[in-house]
Design a protein around this motif. Structure first.
Motif, short mmCIF file in Angstrom:
data_model
loop_
_atom_site.label_atom_id
_atom_site.label_comp_id
_atom_site.label_asym_id
_atom_site.label_seq_id
_atom_site.Cartn_x
_atom_site.Cartn_y
_atom_site.Cartn_z
N THR A 138 42.15 8.31 28.15
CA THR A 138 40.56 7.78 28.70
C THR A 138 39.56 7.85 27.29
O THR A 138 38.96 6.79 27.09
CB THR A 138 40.03 8.65 29.73
N PHE B 207 34.58 12.23 43.40
CA PHE B 207 34.41 13.59 43.57
C PHE B 207 33.55 13.96 44.43
O PHE B 207 32.18 13.68 44.56
CB PHE B 207 33.88 14.05 42.05
N PRO C 41 46.20 12.03 30.35
CA PRO C 41 45.45 10.96 30.87
C PRO C 41 43.92 11.26 30.05
O PRO C 41 43.50 10.09 29.92
CB PRO C 41 45.09 11.37 32.42
N ALA D 132 34.06 18.46 39.05
CA ALA D 132 35.09 17.56 38.85
C ALA D 132 36.28 18.01 39.35
O ALA D 132 37.24 17.71 40.13
CB ALA D 132 34.84 16.43 37.84
N MET E 155 29.55 15.84 44.85
CA MET E 155 28.77 15.54 43.68
C MET E 155 28.05 14.19 44.15
O MET E 155 28.44 13.48 44.82
CB MET E 155 29.47 15.50 42.47
N ALA F 17 43.67 16.01 39.30
CA ALA F 17 44.43 14.95 38.43
C ALA F 17 43.09 13.74 38.06
O ALA F 17 43.34 13.46 36.95
CB ALA F 17 45.41 14.34 39.47
N ILE F 18 42.44 13.58 38.98
CA ILE F 18 41.30 12.46 38.71
C ILE F 18 40.48 13.06 37.67
O ILE F 18 39.96 12.27 36.87
CB ILE F 18 40.65 12.24 40.35
N ALA F 19 40.14 14.23 37.64
CA ALA F 19 39.08 14.68 36.80
C ALA F 19 39.73 14.47 35.46
O ALA F 19 39.29 13.87 34.29
CB ALA F 19 38.87 15.98 37.00
N GLN F 20 40.96 14.91 35.10
CA GLN F 20 41.75 14.64 33.94
C GLN F 20 41.71 13.10 33.52
O GLN F 20 41.49 12.92 32.41
CB GLN F 20 43.26 15.11 34.13
N SER F 21 42.07 12.41 34.48
CA SER F 21 41.82 10.86 34.21
C SER F 21 40.77 10.22 33.72
O SER F 21 40.47 9.39 33.18
CB SER F 21 42.49 10.18 35.43
N VAL F 22 39.58 11.00 34.39
CA VAL F 22 38.07 10.58 33.96
C VAL F 22 37.93 10.96 32.31
O VAL F 22 36.87 10.61 31.97
CB VAL F 22 37.23 11.19 34.90
N TYR G 180 41.09 3.36 41.45
CA TYR G 180 42.35 3.73 42.06
C TYR G 180 42.39 2.93 43.14
O TYR G 180 41.42 2.55 44.05
CB TYR G 180 42.37 5.10 42.65
N ILE H 236 38.42 14.55 31.31
CA ILE H 236 38.16 16.07 31.26
C ILE H 236 39.58 16.78 30.63
O ILE H 236 40.51 16.43 30.90
CB ILE H 236 37.69 16.54 32.45
N HIS I 271 31.87 12.26 30.26
CA HIS I 271 32.17 13.06 29.70
C HIS I 271 32.96 13.04 28.23
O HIS I 271 32.73 13.61 27.32
CB HIS I 271 32.97 13.74 30.73
#
Ligand SMILES: Nc1ncnc2c1ncn2[C@@H]1O[C@H](COP(=O)(O)OP(=O)(O)OP(=O)(O)O)[C@@H](O)[C@H]1O
Ligand SMILES: [Mg+2]
Lengths: 274, 785
Positions: free
Chosen positions: A86, A100, A82, B646, A103, B652-657, A94, B659, A114
């Protein structure tokens, strides 16, 4: 902005051929072909459980399809993680909002930046020039995005404390932060009132026009789909049953049957458009 | 009328009775813990405090019921509590009469407990005179076993309530006081509400927050506490003219309890330092420029003056250029001085930036007070500070793994152990008899030829590697690729930096290491090498190698557990911690086995004497904590910190962003482990002998508790947690046995009452900065965004 669109005009942004994803015996996405040209707004629609979200998950690297090929700007992307997807320029939101927690709004968007950054922990410790430049640029970029989304005033609020509509917009801002070529939106208008839906539509068009984006969206609100899409793909039980302009799809008997479970000629064809 | 009154009274009395039973149970619990025996002086006040707190709780309902009503309630509370405690004591009394050893059942209840609570001396308590063997009767005229439940108002034997002359003897007297405490609680609240003290408090807080003078006063609390500490310490003076050395008594003489009180003041200095720095807001602007300058210079001058007086006066030799000093000691001194100088410079600079003053003020005061504090504490007290400091390092390291990145690591102690053993291997002077009867060192120990070589080689390598890598990276500039791949950004966020890629960096680094080896061997050939590095402090080498070893093992642990989360991760890491400990226990030839590694030198040259030993330890720890805390804070606001945050929220979401999970996790494990390694090296240097048993699972749990109690992800929180869980129990040594239990109770209480910890991390406020940056960016771009 212009040179980027030039480079891409010759080829599709996303080209999926024969994509199949199974869960055990269930074919969630079956033999799906889809082509999206640059600067288009394409929609995927279909009844609940048709496999739309699963298809998004295949594109964004959460699932690896068993068969088929997906090319992004001419390069294969299946099998990538993933984060790699990206980094190539595909960002998504989603169906159930995933922000998050813990944060702030601003930080959430900053996380989105990032993949464009290179600085290391050592750089952060010593405040090396690269780190400083990147941090300032990140902050600026994130703030400008929030400004664009009308969320600048709540920058310092915890993301999970925002009202529902703002959370959806924040998720889009986070996706935009990675400066993507292709934006995947999973039901952006879900749970919104007519006025908010109207704004969202307007806003998606602005994204395409001002930010030079290609948008692929899943939406249940036919009003939205028919109004802003350049191209609509209809899925049912994981298979593509129709594809074309909104006008064409709207009149396709197969589509009407899938949605209403009845023969096409018994239904008022305009029903879908309302 | 009468009927309703009665009903009301019964209703209120029921509440009072319930609270009373709770109070009674708590007091019984405290008795079972052995509080009356071990902490005689605070036992009674503690019991009364419990009753008082519940009295105050009752009085919360003052609005609904009248005061008379509540007094009845409080009476019920006291009676119920007293009844329960009375029954318990009667039971114990009964048992003791029957010669049942209460100790067997309640570990901490001894005859002394009864003495303390009843006021009857132990000699009278159960010392029955011998019976007549024939008749079985007691001899006449001799007093029989005293019933400790007697009602006495005997001020001779009574339990003393603080120092004031309020002495009520005997157990019943104690119970009466208990009832009074409940009543007092209610009355206090009533008094508060009548006098509207709540409003006053609110006004005071508002005043503190808005008035610049009051606010500055708050920020200056650390130096104020430091002054308090100074008043309680005796000073030595040395008159150079006469060559005489004399001591001056402290201005406030605390007598026997000085040791504890000074330590507590020391903790207060640190805590208020944290609070003050946090209370300072960048928007604070109140005092005039001159007042600010004077205040800053004043603090610096007074602090440095006091420090110098102490150093010169007591002839600690701490800053003296005694020949006995050298090596790392000099370095710690130089570092301390450098910090002070930097601080002064930063202050002057800060004065020029409007709005930074208060932060500077708080920072200067706090850092100076903390830096000078060890000079005013004795060896034992400094030792406590050292232990707390080492635990802060561990806490900060674990905070990165658990607090920032959300990876539950229960084997954290392994890295601590690795750091400690690395230093031990490098420096230990331990000798053992070899197979041939000749003394040999442990393999790899400090007297091993190879280790000595290694010790010299490491600094050379470090220096040469850094230089070569730096030059290599500067010279080798990556050219932009001729063909851009379609997804590469046309308008990157940050202009192209021209750094070499990952593999090129690795190549340069390897070349640098090889080159440095070459340089080292050349040096060795000329003999220059020996002269330069043979005296390299083993401590410096130890801290470098210890950190690197822990860092690498952090990565080594990280790789297999990458896919694990939550409970599974906790269990696997726990296993890792135990494996490392067992390895150290069983690899006897290399580690000395359960007998440990002995004779680890202090980070000092052999000749150093006086207070230098413990002072160097505490300063090294302070510097270590400072560096680690600074690193933690900087990491938090960085790209890496955001990625961790994150990831903690949703992997999972962090990875998809975007990271890179593997990289992020390994970075967290590596940095956390490195911090623990530094802590371990200092620990070994402090203990001087280390055993595998120093690195049991308890350490991991303790460190995790202090992170949770202090506040996950918060640097001041971790420091506060270490003081609360490690420092305060050191002061109250008598209760040591119950530490683990108190940990448990505290953890449960924290999770229920204040899940975010004692000093949680504040919500990051970046909006103002972002806005001004965005504005200047907008202007630069000529209006096109
Ligand atoms: N991880 C999974 N494991 C097993 N089955 C799954 C999984 N994810 C989705 N499915 C199944 O795949 C089918 C397609 O699901 P998907 O979520 O893609 O539908 P959708 O078109 O997004 O529906 P909706 O409009 O309700 O969002 C459903 O039958 C669903 O139950
Ligand atoms: Mg879906």
């Amino acid at each position: 902005m212009t040179d980027r669109s030039h480079a891409r005009e010759t080829q599709p942004v996303l080209q999926a051929t024969g994509v199949t994803k199974r869960f055990g015996g269930l074919v969630a996405v079956g033999d799906l072909d889809l082509t999206i040209m640059p600067n288009q707004i394409a929609s995927v629609i279909g009844p609940n459980g048709a496999g739309k979200t699963t298809f998004f998950n295949c594109i964004s690297g959460f699932y690896t399809p068993e068969e088929g090929e997906m090319r992004f700007l001419g390069h294969p992307i299946q099998g990538l993680r993933p984060d790699q997807v990206t980094a190539r320029g595909i960002a998504r939101t989603y169906q159930n909002i995933h922000l998050f927690k813990g944060m702030t709004v601003l930080e959430n968007v900053m996380v989105g930046v990032h993949p464009s950054l290179r600085s290391t922990p050592l750089g952060a410790l010593l405040r090396l020039p690269l780190n400083n430049i990147e941090e300032d640029a990140t902050l600026t970029h994130a703030y400008e995005l929030l400004d664009f989304m009308g969320l600048a005033d709540v920058s310092d609020v915890l993301a999970t404390n925002l009202p529902y509509g703002s959370q959806r917009r924040l998720e889009i801002a986070r996706a935009l932060a990675s400066d993507p070529h292709l934006l995947l939106l999973d039901e952006p208008a879900a749970g919104m009132n007519p006025q908010e839906t109207e704004e969202t539509m307007h806003f998606i068009r602005r994204l395409r026009d001002e930010r030079d984006l290609t948008v692929l969206l899943i939406e249940h609100d036919m009003n939205v789909v028919m109004n802003i899409s350049d191209q609509v793909t209809v899925l049912d039980y994981g298979r593509k049953i129709s594809e074309g302009t909104p006008e064409y799809v709207q009149r396709d008997p197969l589509v009407i049957e899938a949605y209403l479970g009845t023969a096409a000629d018994e239904v008022d064809v305009n029903l879908l458009a309302t | 009328m009468l009927q309703t009154r009665t009903r009301q009274f019964v209703a209120s009395a029921r509440e009072g009775t319930l609270s009373g039973f709770t109070v009674g149970l708590i007091i019984i619990f405290l008795i079972l813990l052995g509080v009356p025996v071990n902490l005689t002086s605070i036992a009674l006040p503690l019991f009364l405090l419990v009753a008082l707190i519940f009295g105050v709780r009752l009085a919360r309902r003052l609005r609904e019921h009248g005061i008379g009503h509540l007094l009845g309630n409080a009476l019920a509370l006291g009676l119920a509590a007293a009844l329960l405690v009375f029954l318990f004591m009667a039971l114990i009394n009964r048992w003791q009469e029957r010669n049942i050893k209460v100790n067997d059942y309640f570990y901490s209840v001894s005859p002394q407990t009864m003495t303390v609570l009843s006021g009857v001396p132990a000699s009278e308590l159960f010392a029955n005179p011998a019976r007549d063997p024939l008749t079985g009767a007691y001899p006449e005229g001799k007093p029989l076993r005293t019933n400790p439940m007697r009602l006495t108002f005997d001020s001779e034997t009574g339990l003393e309530l603080v120092d004031i002359n309020l002495v009520i003897g005997g157990f019943y007297g104690f119970l009466i006081v208990l009832i009074l405490a409940g009543l007092l609680g209610v009355l206090l609240v009533w008094g508060f509400s009548v006098a509207r003290l709540g409003d006053t408090w609110k006004r005071t807080r508002a005043y503190l927050a808005t008035s610049p003078q009051a606010h500055s006063g708050l920020l200056l609390l650390p130096p104020v506490f430091f002054a308090l500490l100074w008043l309680t310490v005796g000073h030595g003076t040395y008159r150079a003219a006469t060559g005489t050395y004399s001591t001056i008594n402290p201005i406030i003489n605390l007598g026997g309890s000085a040791q504890e009180v000074q330590l507590l003041i020391g903790f207060a200095i640190i805590l208020f330092g944290l609070v003050a720095v946090r209370a300072a807001r960048p928007t604070d602007v109140g005092l005039s420029y001159r007042a600010r300058l004077a205040l800053c210079l004043g603090i610096i001058a007074v602090m440095i003056g006091l420090g110098l007086w102490r150093i010169i006066g007591s002839r600690t030799y701490f800053l003296a250029t005694s020949k006995a000093l050298g090596g790392s000691e000099t370095i710690s001194i130089v570092l301390t001085l450098a910090v002070g100088a930097l601080l002064a410079v930063q202050n002057i600079v800060g004065l020029r930036t409007p709005g930074r003053f208060e932060t500077q003020l708080a920072g200067t005061g706090a850092i100076l007070a903390v830096l000078l504090m060890p000079l005013y504490l004795n060896q034992g007290q400094n030792d406590v500070m050292t232990i707390v400091g080492i635990n802060v390092m561990l806490g900060l390291g674990l905070n990165i793994v658990v607090g920032y990145a959300g990876l539950l690591d229960l084997g954290y102690v392994a890295f601590f152990a690795l750091g400690a053993y690395s230093y031990a291997f490098l420096s230990s002077n331990q000798m053992a008899l070899g197979a041939d009867g000749k003394p040999t060192g442990l393999k790899f120990a400090g007297n091993d030829e190879m280790v000595i070589k290694l010790a010299g080689w490491v600094p050379t390598t470090m220096i040469v590697t850094l230089v070569v890598a730096y030059l290599g990276i500067r010279i080798w500039r990556r050219r932009p690729p001729a063909v851009r791949r379609p997804w590469e950004r046309q308008r990157p966020l940050v202009a192209y930096s021209g750094r070499p890629g990952g593999s090129m960096t690795a190549l340069i680094t390897v070349t640098a290491i090889l080159l440095s080896a070459l340089v080292a061997s050349l040096f060795e050939g000329t003999g220059l090498y020996d002269r330069l590095f043979s005296k390299a402090s083993p401590f410096l080498v130890g801290i470098i190698i210890g950190t690197i070893m822990s860092l690498l093992s952090g990565i080594a642990l990280g790789i297999p557990v990458l896919r694990l989360r939550g409970d599974y991760l906790a269990i696997v890491t726990l296993g890792f911690g135990e494996i490392i400990r067992l390895l150290f226990t069983n690899l006897r030839d290399y580690t000395g086995g359960p007998q440990g590694v002995l004779e680890i030198p202090r980070p000092l040259p052999a000749g150093a004497t006086g207070g230098v030993g413990y002072l160097s330890m505490v300063y090294l720890v302070l510097i270590g904590v400072g560096v680690i805390a600074f690193f933690s804070l900087r990491l938090k606001g960085s790209r890496t910190g955001r990625a961790w945050s994150a990831m903690k929220s949703d992997e999972a979401i962090a990875q998809s962003v975007g990271i890179h999970l593997v990289q992020s996790k390994l970075t967290a494990f590596a940095i956390g482990a490195a911090f623990a390694g530094i802590g371990g090296v200092l620990f070994a240097a402090r203990q001087r002998n280390i055993y595998p048993n120093d690195f049991r699972l308890d350490v991991s749990i303790e460190v995790l508790s202090l992170v949770i109690i202090g506040g996950m992800g918060s640097v001041p929180g971790v420091i506060m947690g270490a003081i609360a869980l490690i420092g305060v129990p050191e002061v109250l040594r008598q209760l040591e046995t119950y530490r683990i239990m108190v940990f448990g109770a505290l953890l449960v209480a924290m999770v229920i009452l204040r899940p975010e910890g004692l000093l949680p991390a504040p919500v990051v406020q970046l909006r103002e900065r972002a806005r001004s940056l965005a504005q200047s960016h907008y202007r630069r771009e000529g209006g096109e965004v």
